[in-house]
Write a protein that holds these residues in place. Structure first.
Motif, PDB file in Angstrom:
ATOM      1  N   ALA A  16       0.841  -1.203   0.000  1.00  0.00           N
ATOM      2  CA  ALA A  16       0.000   0.000   0.000  1.00  0.00           C
ATOM      3  C   ALA A  16       0.873   1.249   0.000  1.00  0.00           C
ATOM      4  N   ARG A  17       2.002   1.185   0.690  1.00  0.00           N
ATOM      5  CA  ARG A  17       2.900   2.344   0.709  1.00  0.00           C
ATOM      6  C   ARG A  17       3.677   2.463  -0.598  1.00  0.00           C
ATOM      7  N   LEU A  18       4.138   1.351  -1.105  1.00  0.00           N
ATOM      8  CA  LEU A  18       4.862   1.408  -2.393  1.00  0.00           C
ATOM      9  C   LEU A  18       3.962   2.008  -3.474  1.00  0.00           C
ATOM     10  N   LEU A  19       2.672   1.636  -3.427  1.00  0.00           N
ATOM     11  CA  LEU A  19       1.717   2.101  -4.442  1.00  0.00           C
ATOM     12  C   LEU A  19       1.104   3.453  -4.085  1.00  0.00           C
ATOM     13  N   THR A  37      10.169  -5.390  10.133  1.00  0.00           N
ATOM     14  CA  THR A  37      11.339  -4.769  10.780  1.00  0.00           C
ATOM     15  C   THR A  37      11.636  -3.341  10.316  1.00  0.00           C
ATOM     16  N   VAL A  38      11.213  -2.965   9.113  1.00  0.00           N
ATOM     17  CA  VAL A  38      11.549  -1.624   8.592  1.00  0.00           C
ATOM     18  C   VAL A  38      10.282  -0.818   8.309  1.00  0.00           C
ATOM     19  N   CYS A  39       9.409  -1.381   7.512  1.00  0.00           N
ATOM     20  CA  CYS A  39       8.188  -0.665   7.123  1.00  0.00           C
ATOM     21  C   CYS A  39       7.082  -1.012   8.128  1.00  0.00           C
ATOM     22  N   ALA A  44       5.958   4.527  12.854  1.00  0.00           N
ATOM     23  CA  ALA A  44       7.372   4.897  12.749  1.00  0.00           C
ATOM     24  C   ALA A  44       8.177   3.996  11.808  1.00  0.00           C
ATOM     25  N   PRO A  45       7.782   3.887  10.548  1.00  0.00           N
ATOM     26  CA  PRO A  45       8.610   3.124   9.598  1.00  0.00           C
ATOM     27  C   PRO A  45       9.963   3.804   9.417  1.00  0.00           C
ATOM     28  N   ARG A  46      11.009   2.998   9.222  1.00  0.00           N
ATOM     29  CA  ARG A  46      12.373   3.553   9.098  1.00  0.00           C
ATOM     30  C   ARG A  46      12.712   3.723   7.608  1.00  0.00           C
ATOM     31  N   CYS A  47      12.121   4.749   7.018  1.00  0.00           N
ATOM     32  CA  CYS A  47      12.300   4.934   5.570  1.00  0.00           C
ATOM     33  C   CYS A  47      13.767   5.215   5.223  1.00  0.00           C
ATOM     34  N   GLY A  48      14.503   5.831   6.165  1.00  0.00           N
ATOM     35  CA  GLY A  48      15.912   6.119   5.912  1.00  0.00           C
ATOM     36  C   GLY A  48      16.742   4.849   5.738  1.00  0.00           C
ATOM     37  N   ASP A  49      16.294   3.737   6.319  1.00  0.00           N
ATOM     38  CA  ASP A  49      17.039   2.469   6.221  1.00  0.00           C
ATOM     39  C   ASP A  49      16.421   1.523   5.190  1.00  0.00           C
ATOM     40  N   CYS A  50      15.432   2.001   4.478  1.00  0.00           N
ATOM     41  CA  CYS A  50      14.662   1.083   3.626  1.00  0.00           C
ATOM     42  C   CYS A  50      15.379   0.827   2.292  1.00  0.00           C
ATOM     43  N   PRO A  51      15.578  -0.443   1.948  1.00  0.00           N
ATOM     44  CA  PRO A  51      16.306  -0.752   0.712  1.00  0.00           C
ATOM     45  C   PRO A  51      15.519  -0.402  -0.563  1.00  0.00           C
ATOM     46  N   VAL A  52      14.193  -0.237  -0.429  1.00  0.00           N
ATOM     47  CA  VAL A  52      13.399   0.038  -1.635  1.00  0.00           C
ATOM     48  C   VAL A  52      12.766   1.440  -1.584  1.00  0.00           C
ATOM     49  N   ALA A  53      13.375   2.323  -0.795  1.00  0.00           N
ATOM     50  CA  ALA A  53      12.789   3.660  -0.601  1.00  0.00           C
ATOM     51  C   ALA A  53      12.620   4.391  -1.937  1.00  0.00           C
ATOM     52  N   ARG A  54      13.537   4.188  -2.852  1.00  0.00           N
ATOM     53  CA  ARG A  54      13.430   4.960  -4.089  1.00  0.00           C
ATOM     54  C   ARG A  54      12.304   4.466  -4.998  1.00  0.00           C
ATOM     55  N   HIS A  55      11.709   3.313  -4.627  1.00  0.00           N
ATOM     56  CA  HIS A  55      10.575   2.799  -5.398  1.00  0.00           C
ATOM     57  C   HIS A  55       9.244   3.140  -4.718  1.00  0.00           C
ATOM     58  N   CYS A  56       9.315   3.887  -3.636  1.00  0.00           N
ATOM     59  CA  CYS A  56       8.125   4.044  -2.785  1.00  0.00           C
ATOM     60  C   CYS A  56       7.361   5.336  -3.090  1.00  0.00           C
ATOM     61  N   GLU A  57       6.158   5.186  -3.598  1.00  0.00           N
ATOM     62  CA  GLU A  57       5.347   6.344  -3.971  1.00  0.00           C
ATOM     63  C   GLU A  57       4.879   7.131  -2.744  1.00  0.00           C
ATOM     64  N   ALA A  58       4.540   6.428  -1.681  1.00  0.00           N
ATOM     65  CA  ALA A  58       4.057   7.146  -0.485  1.00  0.00           C
ATOM     66  C   ALA A  58       5.170   8.015   0.092  1.00  0.00           C
ATOM     67  N   ARG A  59       6.394   7.534   0.005  1.00  0.00           N
ATOM     68  CA  ARG A  59       7.506   8.344   0.519  1.00  0.00           C
ATOM     69  C   ARG A  59       7.651   9.609  -0.337  1.00  0.00           C
ATOM     70  N   LYS A  60       7.520   9.431  -1.633  1.00  0.00           N
ATOM     71  CA  LYS A  60       7.640  10.597  -2.535  1.00  0.00           C
ATOM     72  C   LYS A  60       6.540  11.615  -2.242  1.00  0.00           C
TER      73      LYS A  60
END
Ligand code: SF4
Length: 381
Positions: free
Chosen positions: A146-149, A185-187, A191-207
């Protein structure tokens, strides 16, 4: 497609570096994978750790599990909760032994015909034990997707479609586990740890800055409360009585102190607000009546503190009433032998007893100790 490949390699590299060394990750035989998946349903990995290896020592394969009695299976599962899983696993073992010659079927569609195996479990077992390209969307994966999308409430079909698109055909089992591990463990929910997330650059919710709102929380469910008058008879030896629950439904086949459901909250005087609306005399009368139905008579001797237990669909509150009985009272029951046992409250470990009933047993044991301290000749002398 390049993006998808980048997603897979980043996720799997992170998983290879950081995966937790759970015992169910060392040996991927179908039996062990299915046992771990049943145990992990709605249960934290840290809780399952205490059960997984003892279970395998007790029931090392399909035959051992299929040949065990229901009582043995429930006893080994005791404390893990959601006992329908244990019964389903037991029934599955019998089916695998009798219908599939001891080999778990590979196809997720066939796996889903087994008791307690839904789409998620079929996908997890298919991918982890057999290396099939089957997605596995559990609660953790749902949140990650859901966050990636950047989707508020993605439908089950959209989640399945996206999980299938991302799945790595070279390592489907590891990929599914890596997604679950990322969610655990990450997402994480808070309090998800987006700074440590290996797929952060693919994550639309983060953007979009919407991580905290994805997925949108489900509206809270009103879970009804049910009160039970629980009769806790005690004979002069300090023995109590356990009866077996019906073979179907909630806590099927487990032992409990005899209980009766009291009127639902909404039907009790003053019952819709914060108070229980229960009168002591009603609880005590109901408990004595329940015992009378079993052929046991006795006198009210005290009350134990109520025990609360939350099921997924029900908040249960047990009101234990201690009833003093005569020497023969618990031997002449209106029940077949296999449906009732006299039991020492200090020694309930050998019975398949749900958590709430274990608490009642512990309270009874403490009550008996207190009685013995004030009356040196024993509580009923
Ligand atoms: Fe989850 Fe943050 Fe990673 Fe997105 S970037 S998948 S929200 S941990």
């Amino acid at each position: 497609m390049r993006k998808v490949r980048g997603f897979r390699s980043a996720l799997l590299a992170h998983f290879d570096r950081t995966r937790r060394n759970f015992p169910w990750r060392f040996d991927r035989t179908p039996y062990r994978v299915l046992v771990s998946e049943f145990m992990l349903q709605q249960t934290r990995a840290s809780t399952v750790l205490a059960y997984y290896e003892p279970w395998l020592r007790r029931f090392p394969d399909w035959n051992a599990l299929a040949g065990a009695s229901t009582e043995e299976v429930l006893l080994a599962w005791k404390g893990l909760g959601y006992y329908a899983r244990a019964r389903n696993l037991h029934r599955t073992a019998a089916i695998v032994r009798d219908r599939y010659q001891g080999c778990l079927p590979r196809s997720p569609a066939v796996l889903m015909t087994l008791p307690g195996v839904g789409e998620y479990t079929a996908g997890a077992v298919g991918s982890i034990a057999f290396g099939l390209c089957a997605p596995a969307v559990d609660g953790n994966v749902r949140r990650v997707l859901a966050r990636l999308l950047d989707a508020e409430r993605p439908s089950a079909s959209r989640l399945r479609e996206e999980a299938t698109r991302l799945l790595d055909p070279a390592r489907p089992g590891d990929f599914n586990e890596a997604m679950m591990e990322l969610g655990a463990t990450v997402c994480t929910p808070r309090a998800p740890r987006c700074g440590d997330c290996p797929v952060a650059r693919h994550c639309e919710a983060r953007k979009e800055g919407t991580v905290a709102h994805r997925p949108a929380p489900r509206p809270p469910r009103k879970i009804p409360r049910t009160d039970y008058a629980t009769a806790v008879p005690v004979d002069p030896q300090g023995r109590s009585l356990l009866v077996k629950r019906p073979e179907t439904g909630l806590l099927a086949g487990m032992w409990e102190f005899p209980a009766v459901e009291l009127l639902p909250e909404s039907k009790r005087p003053g019952g819709s607000g914060g108070g229980s609306g229960l009168e002591d005399s009603n609880v005590e009368t109901a408990a004595l009546k329940r015992l009378a139905e079993l052929g046991v008579s006795g006198k009210m001797a005290g009350r134990l503190a109520p025990v609360r237990h939350a099921f997924t669909h029900l908040r249960a509150v047990y009101h234990p009433v201690v009833v003093r009985c005569g020497e023969q009272a618990l031997r002449q029951l209106h029940l077949p032998k296999k449906q009732a046992v006299r039991a020492d409250p200090h020694d309930l470990d050998s019975r398949a007893l749900p958590v709430a009933q274990q608490k009642i047993g512990a309270r009874l044991a403490a009550w008996l100790r207190d009685c013995c301290q004030v009356a040196t000749r024993g509580p009923y002398d």
